[in-house]
Design a protein around this motif. Structure first.
Motif, PDB file in Angstrom:
ATOM      1  N   TYR A  34     -29.573 -22.091 -31.707  1.00 30.17           N
ATOM      2  CA  TYR A  34     -28.490 -22.849 -31.101  1.00 30.17           C
ATOM      3  C   TYR A  34     -28.059 -22.171 -29.799  1.00 30.17           C
ATOM      4  N   TYR A  36     -24.707 -22.189 -27.195  1.00 28.80           N
ATOM      5  CA  TYR A  36     -23.340 -22.560 -26.863  1.00 28.80           C
ATOM      6  C   TYR A  36     -23.004 -21.935 -25.511  1.00 28.80           C
ATOM      7  N   GLN A  38     -19.424 -20.840 -22.968  1.00 35.06           N
ATOM      8  CA  GLN A  38     -17.975 -20.703 -22.905  1.00 35.06           C
ATOM      9  C   GLN A  38     -17.569 -20.543 -21.446  1.00 35.06           C
ATOM     10  N   SER A  41     -11.590 -19.273 -20.041  1.00 38.71           N
ATOM     11  CA  SER A  41     -10.322 -19.768 -20.582  1.00 38.71           C
ATOM     12  C   SER A  41     -10.480 -21.007 -21.461  1.00 38.71           C
ATOM     13  N   GLN A  42     -11.685 -21.275 -21.911  1.00 36.03           N
ATOM     14  CA  GLN A  42     -11.897 -22.386 -22.839  1.00 36.03           C
ATOM     15  C   GLN A  42     -12.604 -21.885 -24.091  1.00 36.03           C
ATOM     16  N   GLY A  43     -12.604 -22.720 -25.131  1.00 35.83           N
ATOM     17  CA  GLY A  43     -13.370 -22.399 -26.318  1.00 35.83           C
ATOM     18  C   GLY A  43     -14.847 -22.676 -26.098  1.00 35.83           C
ATOM     19  N   PRO A  44     -15.721 -22.066 -26.890  1.00 34.98           N
ATOM     20  CA  PRO A  44     -17.159 -22.337 -26.757  1.00 34.98           C
ATOM     21  C   PRO A  44     -17.493 -23.810 -26.966  1.00 34.98           C
ATOM     22  N   TYR A  46     -20.819 -26.502 -27.686  1.00 30.09           N
ATOM     23  CA  TYR A  46     -22.219 -26.676 -28.090  1.00 30.09           C
ATOM     24  C   TYR A  46     -23.036 -27.245 -26.929  1.00 30.09           C
ATOM     25  N   HIS A  49     -29.702 -27.447 -29.709  1.00 28.74           N
ATOM     26  CA  HIS A  49     -30.301 -26.628 -30.751  1.00 28.74           C
ATOM     27  C   HIS A  49     -31.735 -27.102 -31.000  1.00 28.74           C
ATOM     28  N   TYR A  87     -24.335 -18.348 -24.995  1.00 23.45           N
ATOM     29  CA  TYR A  87     -24.655 -17.670 -26.244  1.00 23.45           C
ATOM     30  C   TYR A  87     -25.859 -18.315 -26.922  1.00 23.45           C
ATOM     31  N   LYS A  99     -21.171 -19.767 -41.161  1.00 19.74           N
ATOM     32  CA  LYS A  99     -20.628 -19.275 -39.905  1.00 19.74           C
ATOM     33  C   LYS A  99     -21.735 -19.148 -38.878  1.00 19.74           C
ATOM     34  N   LEU A 100     -21.332 -19.125 -37.628  1.00 18.67           N
ATOM     35  CA  LEU A 100     -22.233 -18.814 -36.541  1.00 18.67           C
ATOM     36  C   LEU A 100     -21.943 -17.384 -36.114  1.00 18.67           C
ATOM     37  N   PHE A 102     -21.974 -14.972 -33.185  1.00 18.06           N
ATOM     38  CA  PHE A 102     -22.068 -14.908 -31.732  1.00 18.06           C
ATOM     39  C   PHE A 102     -22.360 -13.485 -31.297  1.00 18.06           C
ATOM     40  N   GLY A 103     -23.355 -13.329 -30.437  1.00 14.35           N
ATOM     41  CA  GLY A 103     -23.581 -12.040 -29.788  1.00 14.35           C
ATOM     42  C   GLY A 103     -22.723 -11.946 -28.541  1.00 14.35           C
ATOM     43  N   LYS A 104     -23.163 -11.156 -27.584  1.00 17.82           N
ATOM     44  CA  LYS A 104     -22.366 -10.962 -26.376  1.00 17.82           C
ATOM     45  C   LYS A 104     -22.711 -11.953 -25.276  1.00 17.82           C
TER      46      LYS A 104
END
Lengths: 112, 115
Positions: A34, A36, A38, A41-44, A46, A49, A87, A99-100, A102-104
């Motif tokens: 997958y 994603y 970001q 100042s916003q959420g991730p 999609y 995938h 991501y 859950k997903l 998330f790395g860096k």
């Protein structure tokens, strides 16, 4: 721990293709890749995938190598609004939580 | 469009205060998640819930609790806020009804500062 490895940062010129690589050498046969992103100042959000075939939607293309150990997200004509952290995530499936992890991520900067 | 809303974009609290972060989704999703995001550490899962009154610990549950009394609402509670809980908090929701497609919908985030 994240099961993916991505470069910390990348730059791209506006209007050019942005190619974001991801290594996932320990991916299992039934795990999806997958992507994603970001924006500041916003959420991730999609993006796309895939399992083993290449995929394309209105936002991007996803190229997965035949051995599935790596993939590339392609933004065909990057714009300034594509500046974001991207991501790459391998989704845990059977037997685990949903859950997903998330790395860096990769910080992509699109320059004018 | 799916909408995930969080009660505040910015919040400032004092050490020791009890803090409630609220998240509401309007798509009848079964699963809801709370993450925190810190520079250099990415997103880390605190708690998640896959049904009303059900909850499971994520990777960093210490210092937090959650409540899911209604399907659309998932609350994160800091019983006694500490400065190391200063962070961006993100709520997300999804539905497992189509297991081949797993898109988490995220809220805009709450930036919490504990002084």
């Amino acid at each position: 721990d994240a099961k993916t490895t991505q470069p910390t940062s990348m730059d791209c010129a506006e209007g050019r293709a942005a190619n974001l690589p991801c290594n996932h050498s320990t991916i299992s046969g039934n795990e999806y890749v997958y992507w994603y992103r970001q924006i500041h100042s916003q959420g991730p959000q999609y993006i796309i995938h895939g399992l083993k075939n290449n995929e394309t939607n209105e936002m991007a293309s996803l190229i997965i190598t035949e051995d599935r150990k790596s993939s590339t997200l392609i933004l065909p004509h990057a714009t300034l609004r594509d500046t974001a952290v991207y991501y790459c995530i391998v989704r845990p499936t059977q037997g685990g939580s949903e859950k997903l992890v998330f790395g860096k991520g990769t910080k992509l900067t699109v320059n004018p | 469009d799916v909408k995930v809303t969080q009660s505040s974009r910015y919040l400032v609290k004092r050490t020791g205060e009890k803090v409630f972060l609220e998240c509401v989704q309007d798509m009848d999703h079964e699963n809801m998640f709370w993450y925190r995001q810190d520079p250099g550490l990415g997103l880390r899962l605190i708690y998640f819930s896959y049904d009303v009154k059900m909850k499971e610990k994520g990777d960093i549950p210490e210092g937090y609790s959650v409540s899911r009394e209604k399907k659309e609402r998932f609350s994160l509670i800091l019983e006694s806020a500490s400065t190391n809980q200063t962070s961006m908090y993100l709520c997300a929701s999804t539905s497992p009804r189509d297991r081949s497609f797993y898109e988490q919908y995220f809220g805009p985030g709450t930036r919490l500062t504990v002084t």
